[in-house]
Design an enzyme around this catalytic site. Structure first.
Site, short mmCIF file in Angstrom:
data_model
loop_
_atom_site.label_atom_id
_atom_site.label_comp_id
_atom_site.label_asym_id
_atom_site.label_seq_id
_atom_site.Cartn_x
_atom_site.Cartn_y
_atom_site.Cartn_z
N ASP A 192 -30.75 28.96 54.63
CA ASP A 192 -29.52 30.12 54.83
C ASP A 192 -29.86 31.54 54.32
OD1 ASP A 192 -27.01 31.05 54.80
OD2 ASP A 192 -26.44 30.08 52.52
N HIS A 232 -27.95 26.97 49.11
CA HIS A 232 -27.22 27.50 47.80
C HIS A 232 -27.77 26.60 46.42
CE1 HIS A 232 -23.78 29.90 49.45
NE2 HIS A 232 -24.89 29.89 50.01
N ASP A 278 -25.80 29.95 61.62
CA ASP A 278 -25.79 29.94 60.07
C ASP A 278 -25.08 28.82 59.65
OD1 ASP A 278 -26.09 30.63 57.54
OD2 ASP A 278 -24.41 32.08 57.18
N GLU A 331 -23.45 38.68 53.28
CA GLU A 331 -22.81 37.77 53.84
C GLU A 331 -22.31 36.76 52.71
OE1 GLU A 331 -21.83 33.56 55.50
OE2 GLU A 331 -23.36 34.38 53.86
N GLU A 332 -23.24 36.68 51.52
CA GLU A 332 -22.97 35.70 50.66
C GLU A 332 -22.20 36.15 49.54
OE1 GLU A 332 -23.89 32.85 50.84
OE2 GLU A 332 -25.94 32.65 51.94
N ARG A 390 -11.16 26.86 50.21
CA ARG A 390 -11.39 26.98 51.56
C ARG A 390 -10.14 25.95 52.11
NH1 ARG A 390 -17.13 28.47 52.19
NH2 ARG A 390 -17.49 29.35 49.98
N ASP A 417 -29.12 38.52 53.39
CA ASP A 417 -29.07 38.43 51.96
C ASP A 417 -29.02 36.87 51.73
OD1 ASP A 417 -26.44 38.74 53.52
OD2 ASP A 417 -25.56 38.04 51.65
N HIS A 465 -27.68 37.03 58.90
CA HIS A 465 -27.64 37.73 57.58
C HIS A 465 -28.99 37.70 56.85
CE1 HIS A 465 -26.94 34.28 54.79
NE2 HIS A 465 -26.18 33.94 55.64
#
Length: 465
Positions: free
Chosen positions: A118, A438, A178, A152-153, A350, A89, A87
């Site tokens: 990332d 992130h 990733d 994706e984010e 998660r 983005d 990805h």
């Protein structure tokens, strides 16, 4: 045929870095305020997609842009298709950087830029792995389709659109560059649940606004509240709180109101324990004052229940599966405004096998909230067995190139590897790597990118030869 893939990568080192720099220089954060038919997630992701496809066209691949949502190029022929999913983005850069996040900078062997880890860095490492196979003319019997997305984010709407409109059959198996080595063959489920608060705001102290967090899959670096009324020794108590909890703070007076900010540390929402959630810390501080109504409920939930509750234990939703591990929870986005009827906290879970979004929702409805709703987009737990030839081959290549023992892993993060029934994540982070995804000052180790490129080259060749 014996090929020194590491040597082949080294021959292309400068080209790889030049192409990567051209991608990293593009601010490809999602921007819904500038989204339109030509730019479904804003202009940045589209610009990065175009640049990637431009690189592929330069190298002689046939490319396809699927309405600026996603794109792909293909190499080789065969009835079976290996899919590689990456990805373009990135999450918002945020604050706290020592360099410009969109001016890629190498310092002490580390490449600093938003997206370096990332996922633009790993994407280009994998791209050059395939490029080596093409340039050496190695014989292959399957088709490779390299797909890059632009959302994706956020909500993966890019892939929903791509699979519906690309006009090509779904790959038979594949991986996403990733995550980390040796392999990620299991991913927990991923759902966001929204707590809703409503009612008349009252009390000796008054909460006018409370904001924190940029994305649901990021730990809020900071949060700010606008308060007024009975707030005895606000400055002194704030300083003492910051000292006790080792956080930074800001305090300003605005038109008989006080603007209070707590500054923590951002981190990936899949690893909330790695960050310091500025929003829950701010709520914890404000809880000591005499708020009432929805403000009191909001601050109590945020500051007492959600505070450092990374496994959902205080919430009452904790769950552990023997193979997939424990549930994790990130309180990602906080929005309170006394002038609106609906105030929310977004909780990103998660979760492993054995629980479900609906079971979590039922427990959350017992909180002091008016409702709990689920995000439209979510993922169920995903697992590809160790016996699968895809997993076995990728682990074998990793072991051969690194001399380290391969093993399976299940993570809380969600990657495009789960798009396919026989899909996994593979690299590019190595064991004991410092994960800065992130976060401010995100970086990728340059030598690790080169090592990853060699692994990708051999792995792709072994899968399609």
């Amino acid at each position: 045929m014996s090929i020194d893939f590491k040597a082949e990568v080294e021959k292309r080192r400068e080209d790889l870095l030049a192409d990567l720099f051209s991608l990293l220089a593009i601010n490809s954060e999602r921007d819904d305020s500038l989204a339109d038919a030509e730019h479904p997630f804003g202009p940045g992701p589209v610009k990065a997609l175009h640049k990637f496809l431009e690189i592929a066209e330069r190298d002689g691949y046939p490319t396809k842009n699927v309405d600026n949502y996603a794109g792909h190029f293909e190499y080789g022929d065969g009835d079976e298709v290996l899919g590689i999913f990456a990805h373009m983005d990135v999450v918002p850069a945020g604050s706290g950087w020592n360099t410009d996040p969109y001016t890629p900078t190498i310092k002490d062997g580390k490449l600093y830029a938003r997206g370096s880890s990332d996922d633009k860095g790993p994407t280009m490492a994998c791209y050059y792995g395939l490029k080596i196979i093409k340039e050496l003319g190695l014989p292959i019997s399957k088709k490779v389709r390299f797909v890059v997305g632009t959302d994706e984010e956020s909500g993966w709407a890019d892939m929903d659109y791509y699979f519906e409109h690309s006009g090509v059959k779904e790959p038979d198996f594949g991986f996403s560059p990733d995550a980390e080595f040796p392999i990620i063959n299991g991913e927990k489920g991923n759902i966001t649940e929204y707590l809703h608060f409503a009612g008349e705001n009252s009390g000796a102290a008054r909460l006018h606004t409370f904001t924190g967090g940029l994305r649901e899959n990021m730990v809020p670096e900071s949060a700010t509240a606008l308060v007024s009324g009975a707030l005895p020794d606000l400055a002194g108590k704030l300083a003492a709180f910051a000292t006790e909890y080792k956080v930074a703070f800001e305090l300003a007076e605005e038109d008989d109101k006080y603007k209070v900010t707590i500054i923590g540390k951002s981190a990936h929402g899949a690893s909330p324990q790695s960050g310091v959630n500025g929003a829950t810390y701010l709520a914890r501080f404000l809880n000591q004052f005499d708020f009432a109504g929805p403000a009191k409920d909001y601050l109590a939930v945020a500051g007492q229940i959600l505070f450092e509750d990374h496994k959902g234990e205080a919430l009452g939703v904790a769950h552990t599966d023997e193979k997939m591990g424990a549930l994790s929870m990130n309180a990602g986005v906080f929005r309170f405004d006394e002038t609106v009827a609906d105030n929310t906290i977004a909780l990103n879970f998660r979760y492993p096998k054995g629980t479900s979004p609906e079971e979590i929702q039922a427990v959350l409805k017992e909180l002091a909230v008016v409702d709990v709703t689920l995000s439209e987009h979510g993922h169920t737990p995903h697992y590809v067995p160790m016996e699968d030839p895809l997993v076995a081959t990728l682990l074998d290549v990793y072991e051969r190139q690194t001399g380290l023992r391969g093993h399976e892993q299940v993570i809380g993060g969600g990657t495009f590897g789960r798009l396919l029934k026989r899909g996994v994540a593979y690299g590019a982070m190595f064991p004991d790597y410092t994960d800065t995804m992130h976060q401010a000052n995100e970086f990728a180790d340059v030598e690790d990118l080169m090592r990853a490129a060699a692994i990708y080259a051999e792995a792709i060749y072994e899968l399609v030869k």
